[in-house]
Design an enzyme around this catalytic site. Structure first.
Site, short mmCIF file in Angstrom:
data_model
loop_
_atom_site.label_atom_id
_atom_site.label_comp_id
_atom_site.label_asym_id
_atom_site.label_seq_id
_atom_site.Cartn_x
_atom_site.Cartn_y
_atom_site.Cartn_z
N GLU A 294 0.84 -1.20 0.00
CA GLU A 294 0.00 0.00 0.00
C GLU A 294 0.88 1.25 0.00
OE1 GLU A 294 -3.06 0.68 -0.60
OE2 GLU A 294 -4.21 0.80 1.25
N THR B 234 -5.49 7.23 -5.19
CA THR B 234 -5.29 7.64 -3.80
C THR B 234 -4.08 8.56 -3.68
OG1 THR B 234 -6.34 5.66 -2.93
CG2 THR B 234 -4.82 6.80 -1.47
N1 HSE Z 1 -7.16 6.90 4.39
C1 HSE Z 1 -6.83 6.82 3.00
C2 HSE Z 1 -7.10 8.15 2.34
C3 HSE Z 1 -7.65 5.75 2.36
O1 HSE Z 1 -8.17 8.68 2.54
O2 HSE Z 1 -6.21 8.65 1.64
C4 HSE Z 1 -7.41 5.60 0.89
O3 HSE Z 1 -8.31 4.65 0.36
#
Ligand code: HSE
Length: 323
Positions: free
Chosen positions: A132, A184
């Site tokens: 990730e 993301t």
């Molecule tokens: N917490 C992360 C974000 C999750 O919001 O960037 C990404 O899926």
């Protein structure tokens, strides 16, 4: 194990769950990734399924391969592997697609090499997050929920303090998955460095109450706590149809509304499946009116524990039991 293949399976996850940026995530029934590994003479990796064409197949670049390399470094087990990634979680939609591949690979590795459980849950989860971190920034929420199921809170990553609770099926989920791709990594770059104190305080209050509401299965209270004043204001403008989908969800009876992870999926809570269905269809209708196809999903939390983890009586730690 068939033909030497060992499978790891991990669900889609809704990260942030409104006010819990990088802290909350919820595993859901529905799409999931499956990762198979088996011993080979040399490493290879193949990807099939939803969105496979856009994903790297180079071992060292795919999240599943990166996680396996991290587990190798941590365990010292360097057996070459053939890896098959079967994608069910669509990428770049805010449903924890990369995390599902990370978790699937880690679970398959744990099954294939049970001695890797000596890493302990903490070492194992850090290794699973490596994939990730490589593609979308280091955040533990999605991977933790994909491994542990239910609703997960990440209080700290060093040391790792995770909690998970089972979420009642009384909390129904209305989800709309629009045909909008948001990476993301990009959506993390738009976030503010600083937030106003009143917004931080509001988020803390809603996040704390949301966690209690989910642990009690209170869809009404959980929905009223979904508003996020930290990430959502910075991201909503990248999600065409955000305001319309929100109005549609609330108008159809959803108790609250938020972006799932970094988007583009949006969701709301509802007190039952019928209202969740109306809300999901209403959100998709709102996207359609703007020319964007969206897929509805009505579901509940996935409370299975893929990692087979158990909370030790000694405290907020997890010990690994290979599933
Ligand atoms: N917490 C992360 C974000 C999750 O919001 O960037 C990404 O899926």
């Amino acid at each position: 194990m068939r033909n030497g293949w060992v499978w790891g399976r991990a669900p889609a996850t809704i990260a942030n769950v409104g006010p819990g940026f990088d802290v909350f995530a919820l595993a859901i029934h529905g799409p999931r990734d499956e990762v198979a590994i088996r011993p080979a003479d040399k490493d290879s990796l193949a990807v099939e399924g939803v969105g496979a064409a856009g994903l790297p197949t180079k071992f060292s670049e795919n999240t599943a391969g990166i996680v396996i390399d991290a587990l190798r470094a941590a365990t010292g087990i360097f057996q070459p592997l053939q890896v098959r990634v079967r994608k069910g979680v669509p990428p770049s939609r805010g449903l924890g697609s990369s995390a599902a591949s990370c978790a699937g690979a880690a679970l398959a590795y744990l099954k294939a090499f049970p001695s890797s459980s000596s890493l302990g849950a903490e070492g194992f989860i850090h290794a699973a997050v490596a994939g990730e971190a490589a593609v979308s920034g280091r955040h533990y929420d999605n991977v933790a929920a994909a491994l542990l199921g239910g609703f997960v809170t990440v209080a700290s990553t060093q040391p790792l303090i995770l909690q998970r609770v089972t979420v009642s099926s009384r909390v129904a989920l209305a989800i709309a998955i629009p045909d909008i791709l948001l990476k993301t990594a990009d959506m993390r770059r738009v976030l503010p460095d600083l937030v106003p104190l009143r917004d931080a305080v509001g988020n803390i209050g809603r996040a704390a109450t949301l966690a209690l509401a989910l642990s009690r299965g209170d869809a009404s209270l959980a929905g009223r706590c979904l508003e996020d004043r930290i990430a959502e204001p910075a991201r909503a403008s990248f999600l065409s149809g955000f305001a319309e989908a929100k109005a549609a969800a609330l108008g159809a009876g959803a108790t609250g509304f938020a972006i799932s992870g970094s988007g583009s999926t949006v969701f709301g809570f509802a007190p039952n499946q019928a209202i969740a269905g109306s809300a999901a269809n209403a959100m998709c209708g709102a996207f359609k009116a703007l020319g964007t196809h969206a897929t509805p999903l009505v579901t509940t939390a996935d409370n299975s524990v893929p990692l087979g983890a158990v909370v030790s009586k000694a405290g907020p730690r997890f010990s690994i039991v290979a599933a």
